[in-house]
Design a protein around this motif. Sequence first.
Motif, PDB file in Angstrom:
ATOM      1  N   ARG A 181      33.607  44.751  44.766  1.00 43.81           N
ATOM      2  CA  ARG A 181      33.845  46.194  44.660  1.00 43.81           C
ATOM      3  C   ARG A 181      34.890  46.484  43.596  1.00 43.81           C
ATOM      4  N   LEU A 182      35.918  45.654  43.543  1.00 46.51           N
ATOM      5  CA  LEU A 182      36.956  45.831  42.534  1.00 46.51           C
ATOM      6  C   LEU A 182      36.383  45.654  41.132  1.00 46.51           C
TER       7      LEU A 182
ATOM      8  N   ALA B 126      33.255  46.036  40.214  1.00 49.11           N
ATOM      9  CA  ALA B 126      32.351  47.157  39.932  1.00 49.11           C
ATOM     10  C   ALA B 126      33.155  48.385  39.513  1.00 49.11           C
ATOM     11  N   GLY B 127      34.293  48.607  40.164  1.00 47.89           N
ATOM     12  CA  GLY B 127      35.155  49.723  39.782  1.00 47.89           C
ATOM     13  C   GLY B 127      35.697  49.549  38.371  1.00 47.89           C
ATOM     14  N   CYS B 128      36.093  48.331  38.034  1.00 53.70           N
ATOM     15  CA  CYS B 128      36.610  48.063  36.683  1.00 53.70           C
ATOM     16  C   CYS B 128      35.515  48.275  35.630  1.00 53.70           C
TER      17      CYS B 128
ATOM     18  N   SER C 260      32.919  50.229  35.888  1.00 50.60           N
ATOM     19  CA  SER C 260      32.672  51.671  35.800  1.00 50.60           C
ATOM     20  C   SER C 260      33.755  52.354  34.966  1.00 50.60           C
ATOM     21  N   ARG C 261      35.009  52.005  35.206  1.00 50.59           N
ATOM     22  CA  ARG C 261      36.124  52.580  34.450  1.00 50.59           C
ATOM     23  C   ARG C 261      36.018  52.230  32.972  1.00 50.59           C
TER      24      ARG C 261
END
Length: 100
Positions: free
Chosen positions: A39-40, A42-44, A46-47
Amino acid sequence: MRSVRTLAAAAVLTVAAVAVYAVVRRREARLRREAVSERLMAGCVSRDNAALRVELDRFRRRIDPLLAQQAVMSAASLVLDEALPAPHTRIDPPLEGGPR
């Protein structure tokens, strides 16, 4: 004697159950850590993609007018090339032996 065997078997089963429980808990914890890590990441991603889109839009806003200007200049050059007479291409023959 039978009760001793029963107690020994119960003790062995208890130790085995505790060992299996410990293995299952470690695996569960590892799977939770992996899920959090995914999840981390995927967030990176996306950012980073959002930041890249902003930079790409900024670049396009800068380059589009330059490309349009270059297209206008190329078209104008073609128009001028067609409108103006071709330059005289006569080449004087070389002078052998130098001037007289």
